[in-house]
Write a protein that holds these residues in place. Structure first.
Motif, PDB file in Angstrom:
ATOM      1  N   LEU A 107       0.815  -1.217   0.000  1.00  0.00           N
ATOM      2  CA  LEU A 107       0.000   0.000   0.000  1.00  0.00           C
ATOM      3  C   LEU A 107       0.847   1.265   0.000  1.00  0.00           C
ATOM      4  N   ASP A 108       1.873   1.323   0.808  1.00  0.00           N
ATOM      5  CA  ASP A 108       2.663   2.555   0.910  1.00  0.00           C
ATOM      6  C   ASP A 108       3.419   2.885  -0.369  1.00  0.00           C
ATOM      7  N   ARG A 109       3.555   1.942  -1.279  1.00  0.00           N
ATOM      8  CA  ARG A 109       4.177   2.207  -2.583  1.00  0.00           C
ATOM      9  C   ARG A 109       3.138   2.594  -3.627  1.00  0.00           C
ATOM     10  N   VAL A 110       1.908   2.088  -3.490  1.00  0.00           N
ATOM     11  CA  VAL A 110       0.859   2.294  -4.491  1.00  0.00           C
ATOM     12  C   VAL A 110       0.032   3.547  -4.218  1.00  0.00           C
ATOM     13  N   LEU A 111      -0.347   3.749  -2.973  1.00  0.00           N
ATOM     14  CA  LEU A 111      -1.262   4.834  -2.619  1.00  0.00           C
ATOM     15  C   LEU A 111      -0.775   6.225  -3.039  1.00  0.00           C
ATOM     16  N   PRO A 112       0.484   6.592  -2.798  1.00  0.00           N
ATOM     17  CA  PRO A 112       0.900   7.952  -3.180  1.00  0.00           C
ATOM     18  C   PRO A 112       0.695   8.248  -4.662  1.00  0.00           C
ATOM     19  N   GLY A 113       0.990   7.313  -5.526  1.00  0.00           N
ATOM     20  CA  GLY A 113       0.800   7.525  -6.955  1.00  0.00           C
ATOM     21  C   GLY A 113      -0.654   7.724  -7.325  1.00  0.00           C
ATOM     22  N   ALA A 168       2.961   9.831   8.033  1.00  0.00           N
ATOM     23  CA  ALA A 168       4.399  10.112   8.018  1.00  0.00           C
ATOM     24  C   ALA A 168       5.003   9.792   6.647  1.00  0.00           C
ATOM     25  N   HIS A 169       4.559   8.717   6.050  1.00  0.00           N
ATOM     26  CA  HIS A 169       5.102   8.294   4.756  1.00  0.00           C
ATOM     27  C   HIS A 169       4.799   9.306   3.650  1.00  0.00           C
ATOM     28  N   LEU A 170       3.597   9.874   3.638  1.00  0.00           N
ATOM     29  CA  LEU A 170       3.222  10.809   2.573  1.00  0.00           C
ATOM     30  C   LEU A 170       4.031  12.100   2.614  1.00  0.00           C
ATOM     31  N   TRP A 171       4.597  12.435   3.774  1.00  0.00           N
ATOM     32  CA  TRP A 171       5.442  13.634   3.865  1.00  0.00           C
ATOM     33  C   TRP A 171       6.827  13.384   3.295  1.00  0.00           C
ATOM     34  N   THR A 172       7.256  12.139   3.232  1.00  0.00           N
ATOM     35  CA  THR A 172       8.646  11.853   2.857  1.00  0.00           C
ATOM     36  C   THR A 172       8.780  10.844   1.721  1.00  0.00           C
ATOM     37  N   TRP A 173       7.712  10.451   1.085  1.00  0.00           N
ATOM     38  CA  TRP A 173       7.769   9.330   0.138  1.00  0.00           C
ATOM     39  C   TRP A 173       8.591   9.633  -1.105  1.00  0.00           C
ATOM     40  N   GLU A 206      11.836  12.178  -2.573  1.00  0.00           N
ATOM     41  CA  GLU A 206      12.894  13.124  -2.185  1.00  0.00           C
ATOM     42  C   GLU A 206      12.599  14.553  -2.616  1.00  0.00           C
ATOM     43  N   GLU A 207      11.996  14.710  -3.809  1.00  0.00           N
ATOM     44  CA  GLU A 207      11.800  16.048  -4.355  1.00  0.00           C
ATOM     45  C   GLU A 207      10.513  16.717  -3.907  1.00  0.00           C
ATOM     46  N   GLY A 208       9.758  16.085  -3.038  1.00  0.00           N
ATOM     47  CA  GLY A 208       8.540  16.740  -2.582  1.00  0.00           C
ATOM     48  C   GLY A 208       7.722  15.866  -1.658  1.00  0.00           C
ATOM     49  N   PHE A 209       6.526  16.344  -1.361  1.00  0.00           N
ATOM     50  CA  PHE A 209       5.622  15.628  -0.468  1.00  0.00           C
ATOM     51  C   PHE A 209       4.235  15.643  -1.080  1.00  0.00           C
ATOM     52  N   LEU A 210       3.362  14.887  -0.506  1.00  0.00           N
ATOM     53  CA  LEU A 210       1.984  14.852  -0.973  1.00  0.00           C
ATOM     54  C   LEU A 210       1.142  15.616   0.047  1.00  0.00           C
ATOM     55  N   PRO A 211       0.529  16.744  -0.329  1.00  0.00           N
ATOM     56  CA  PRO A 211      -0.231  17.543   0.636  1.00  0.00           C
ATOM     57  C   PRO A 211      -1.436  16.780   1.163  1.00  0.00           C
ATOM     58  N   HIS A 212      -1.555  16.763   2.477  1.00  0.00           N
ATOM     59  CA  HIS A 212      -2.641  16.014   3.120  1.00  0.00           C
ATOM     60  C   HIS A 212      -2.769  16.460   4.567  1.00  0.00           C
TER      61      HIS A 212
END
Length: 149
Positions: free
Chosen positions: A14-20, A47-52, A54-60
């Protein structure tokens, strides 16, 4: 009627699929709510969405952050929708909500967990019987999502 998508996770967690998937929603201007099965899992995904990347984060945001109406993505362990999302993701044992309040509901389930697969099958039958559009997605050997049903 809502569109209900089932994503069978067997090659990536999930932590690899969800951000995309969330990024695609943001690109389309869609607001999303992600319902997880526990507070512990919510905190880990938060925590993962803030650092997933290197070049940015996912706003949430979460209830700890507040300002739900301003958040394009909201994480919860409940059935709330305080950011008025039109897309709802459910994962990690969270139950499928009534799809009627959303344009799209996405159930992500671990294909290596027999209980998760059984819950997804039961949810598929339920939403199909209710007349919602349903699609089933699984990853190919190359890692691309393929529509299977």
């Amino acid at each position: 009627m809502a569109e209900v998508l089932f994503y069978h996770l067997d090659r990536q967690p999930l932590d690899r699929v969800l951000p995309g998937l969330l990024e695609k929603c943001l690109e389309r201007g869609w607001r999303s709510v992600v319902q997880l099965g526990s507070e512990e899992r919510l905190e880990a995904i938060d925590a993962h969405l803030w650092t997933w990347r290197e070049e940015g984060f996912l706003p949430h945001g979460t209830s700890k952050d507040g300002h739900a109406a301003m958040q394009p993505v909201w994480l919860t362990a409940g059935d709330d929708n305080p950011n008025e999302a039109t897309v709802r993701f459910v994962a990690d044992g969270a139950g499928l909500p009534d799809p009627a309040g959303y344009q799209r509901v996405v159930m992500l389930f671990d294909g290596n967990d027999n209980d998760a697969v059984d819950r997804a099958r039961a949810a598929w039958k339920e939403v199909k019987a209710a007349g919602h559009d349903t699609t089933y997605w699984q990853q190919s050997d190359q890692g691309r999502w393929e529509r299977k049903g």
